[in-house]
Design a protein around this motif. Sequence first.
Motif, PDB file in Angstrom:
ATOM      1  N   TYR A  73       7.317 -40.583  29.117  1.00  0.00           N
ATOM      2  CA  TYR A  73       7.072 -41.886  28.487  1.00  0.00           C
ATOM      3  C   TYR A  73       6.866 -42.981  29.538  1.00  0.00           C
ATOM      4  CZ  TYR A  73       8.493 -39.692  24.113  1.00  0.00           C
ATOM      5  OH  TYR A  73       8.575 -38.875  23.017  1.00  0.00           O
ATOM      6  N   MET A  99       3.328 -42.645  30.469  1.00  0.00           N
ATOM      7  CA  MET A  99       2.489 -43.214  29.405  1.00  0.00           C
ATOM      8  C   MET A  99       2.506 -44.741  29.474  1.00  0.00           C
ATOM      9  SD  MET A  99       0.944 -41.099  27.331  1.00  0.00           S
ATOM     10  CE  MET A  99       0.615 -42.236  25.984  1.00  0.00           C
ATOM     11  N   LEU A 153       2.254 -30.299  28.883  1.00  0.00           N
ATOM     12  CA  LEU A 153       0.963 -30.970  28.665  1.00  0.00           C
ATOM     13  C   LEU A 153       0.791 -32.128  29.654  1.00  0.00           C
ATOM     14  CD1 LEU A 153      -1.634 -31.420  27.102  1.00  0.00           C
ATOM     15  CD2 LEU A 153      -0.343 -32.665  25.368  1.00  0.00           C
ATOM     16  N   GLN A 208       1.350 -42.294  15.130  1.00  0.00           N
ATOM     17  CA  GLN A 208       2.740 -42.756  15.200  1.00  0.00           C
ATOM     18  C   GLN A 208       3.092 -43.645  14.023  1.00  0.00           C
ATOM     19  OE1 GLN A 208       2.331 -43.584  19.637  1.00  0.00           O
ATOM     20  NE2 GLN A 208       4.493 -43.922  19.259  1.00  0.00           N
ATOM     21  N   SER A 260       8.524 -40.891  17.416  1.00  0.00           N
ATOM     22  CA  SER A 260       7.318 -40.062  17.351  1.00  0.00           C
ATOM     23  C   SER A 260       6.375 -40.352  18.518  1.00  0.00           C
ATOM     24  CB  SER A 260       6.612 -40.269  16.012  1.00  0.00           C
ATOM     25  OG  SER A 260       6.292 -41.625  15.851  1.00  0.00           O
ATOM     26  N   ARG A 261       6.902 -40.949  19.580  1.00  0.00           N
ATOM     27  CA  ARG A 261       6.024 -41.232  20.718  1.00  0.00           C
ATOM     28  C   ARG A 261       5.441 -39.971  21.332  1.00  0.00           C
ATOM     29  NH1 ARG A 261       9.709 -44.883  24.459  1.00  0.00           N
ATOM     30  NH2 ARG A 261      11.223 -43.426  23.592  1.00  0.00           N
ATOM     31  N   TYR A 262       6.119 -38.812  21.109  1.00  0.00           N
ATOM     32  CA  TYR A 262       5.635 -37.587  21.733  1.00  0.00           C
ATOM     33  C   TYR A 262       4.216 -37.225  21.283  1.00  0.00           C
ATOM     34  CZ  TYR A 262       6.716 -35.356  17.327  1.00  0.00           C
ATOM     35  OH  TYR A 262       6.726 -35.034  16.007  1.00  0.00           O
ATOM     36  N   VAL A 263       3.796 -37.658  20.056  1.00  0.00           N
ATOM     37  CA  VAL A 263       2.437 -37.293  19.625  1.00  0.00           C
ATOM     38  C   VAL A 263       1.368 -37.964  20.481  1.00  0.00           C
ATOM     39  CG1 VAL A 263       3.046 -36.859  17.206  1.00  0.00           C
ATOM     40  CG2 VAL A 263       2.207 -39.107  17.868  1.00  0.00           C
ATOM     41  N   ALA A 264       1.746 -39.004  21.229  1.00  0.00           N
ATOM     42  CA  ALA A 264       0.756 -39.740  22.024  1.00  0.00           C
ATOM     43  C   ALA A 264       0.567 -39.145  23.421  1.00  0.00           C
ATOM     44  CB  ALA A 264       1.169 -41.206  22.139  1.00  0.00           C
ATOM     45  N   ILE A 265       1.376 -38.145  23.774  1.00  0.00           N
ATOM     46  CA  ILE A 265       1.327 -37.639  25.151  1.00  0.00           C
ATOM     47  C   ILE A 265      -0.049 -37.082  25.512  1.00  0.00           C
ATOM     48  CG2 ILE A 265       2.283 -35.841  26.681  1.00  0.00           C
ATOM     49  CD1 ILE A 265       4.956 -36.343  25.351  1.00  0.00           C
ATOM     50  N   VAL A 266      -0.771 -36.614  24.488  1.00  0.00           N
ATOM     51  CA  VAL A 266      -2.097 -36.049  24.750  1.00  0.00           C
ATOM     52  C   VAL A 266      -3.019 -37.059  25.448  1.00  0.00           C
ATOM     53  CG1 VAL A 266      -3.013 -36.665  22.483  1.00  0.00           C
ATOM     54  CG2 VAL A 266      -3.985 -34.739  23.716  1.00  0.00           C
ATOM     55  N   TRP A 267      -2.765 -38.359  25.261  1.00  0.00           N
ATOM     56  CA  TRP A 267      -3.621 -39.374  25.891  1.00  0.00           C
ATOM     57  C   TRP A 267      -3.499 -39.369  27.404  1.00  0.00           C
ATOM     58  CZ3 TRP A 267      -6.978 -39.991  22.542  1.00  0.00           C
ATOM     59  CH2 TRP A 267      -6.696 -40.243  21.206  1.00  0.00           C
TER      60      TRP A 267
END
Lengths: 318, 237
Positions: A8, A11, A135, A176, B53-60
């Motif tokens: 995070y 990110m 990933l 999200q 649910s931030r984990y769904v954004a990791i693909v970015w």
Amino acid sequence: MITLEHVYWLMGVLAAGVAWVNARDASNPKRWNNAAFWGLYAATFLAGSWLPHAVTGCLVIAMVAVASIGKLGQTTRESQTAAQREASAARWGNRLFLPALTIPAVTLLGTFVLKTATVGGAPIVDPKQVTQISLALGALAGLAVAMVMLRPPAAAPLHEARRLWDAVGWAAVLPQMLAALGALFATAGVGKVVSTLAERWLPLGTPLAAVVTYTVGMALFTMIMGNAFAAFPVMTAGIGLPLVMTRFGGDVTVMAAVGMLSGFCGTLMTPMAANYNIVPAALLELPDEYAVIKAQIPTALLLLAANTAIMYAFVYRQ
Amino acid sequence: MLTLIGILIVVAGFAARLNPLLVVTVAGLATGLASGLGPVQVVAAFGKAFTESRYVAIVWLVLPVIGLLERAGLKERARAVIAAVPAATTGRVLMIYFAVRQITAALGLISLGGHAQMVRPLVAPMAEGAAENRFGALRAATRFRIRAHASAVDNVAVFFGEDIFIAIGSILLIKGFLEQNGINVEPARLALWAVPTAVSAWLIHNVRLLLLDRSLRREATASPVPIAPAQHEEPAA
């Protein structure tokens, strides 16, 4: 130990960088909106884990306001012309695929190796989060290979990420937001109300009617919730277990397996499953945000019929 | 009944094509308020679920490298590779990707695909390139249609392949939910019963890809695009 929190931070840095590039780009008339949107998003990654949830909620609502009322724009500058890209493609040839294929290769390797890897008895990565962390590692490895091979200017990855992320725009955050909506639906007990309504109003007197209600109900409720995982417990507790299994003696394994797959047919048809349906449309720069859904609907409907037939043919035979 | 107001807002908002972000936020806030939460609690619930649910954004995180490769001509190269294969058609390219994606998903390798990593930089340009190869320059609408199909293939193949793998999330969810209800099921039998649907999905979608090829051919012969050699420009948005 590496946890999701570290990912995070990464990110957050990426989103903050994209905000920064946007703020400095005078070619985009909406540059301050873009900068605010990605800047707020960066804050949810960098500080989301310790901010009070109400504050994060306000940040999110501010993002929504910027994107829906203020609107986001895109840069008009191209980093390379089409001719430059053609020349570069001819120069590098198939070596260009190497960094792209590094991403899945490292991701896969990570999921296998890191699950059990330890240093001095402590796991290297949080075993529960191996897939997501792998990933992230795959993306970093791909970037490293590309940087070494192509030797672009140091700021190029950030500028290119900005170009793609702005093309996706607000859709990048929609998955999200839908997860948040799903959580509020769950708190409010939306699922129970829907299954009560279904039981009261639908004809469920025959084994076939029970199967059809269950498969079609899974698809419809998945379309509402955007997620078969949210629909499965509600529909199975409301219709699958009491009717298909208990009353008509159906096999629970066949029912559950095919029921879940009926829900997946619903996933193909709903904008609520944004990361599968709306995000790709934005990512591929399609003018119609429902174009992917439209391409999927015929397959989804035929497959839902196939699922219903499969369940009816086998669930009462075991 | 008031709890269903969120669903109503979502359906109406999406149908009216309002900004989905706004629709979802309003629906969430309304649902929370209707269920008796206070305004601050609703905003907090929203913030909590968003954070979790931030984990769904990791693909970015793949965007920097994908963007860098596009800058270096990755899409152009993907098109050129397909141009060298005379037998390639849009439908065939997508059928091959479908098979690879479904088989690898059935083996649990679901991270071998994805819209950001594979479809945008590789699969969509190859599918477009195959069509350009046969029919010359494409209309924007045709190009968009091919891209939408490229995304659809990724979704359909992974959805109806992954459930054959016994350790995938949905199988674990089914097992866990049934256990809570006092029923024990074998993950291997659940996975086995995903096979008939997987085969059906493969058949249905491959027929549709054959039909896509036919319709592209018909479209091209009925009204060829009067532009000289294939231009690889992005269509104006």
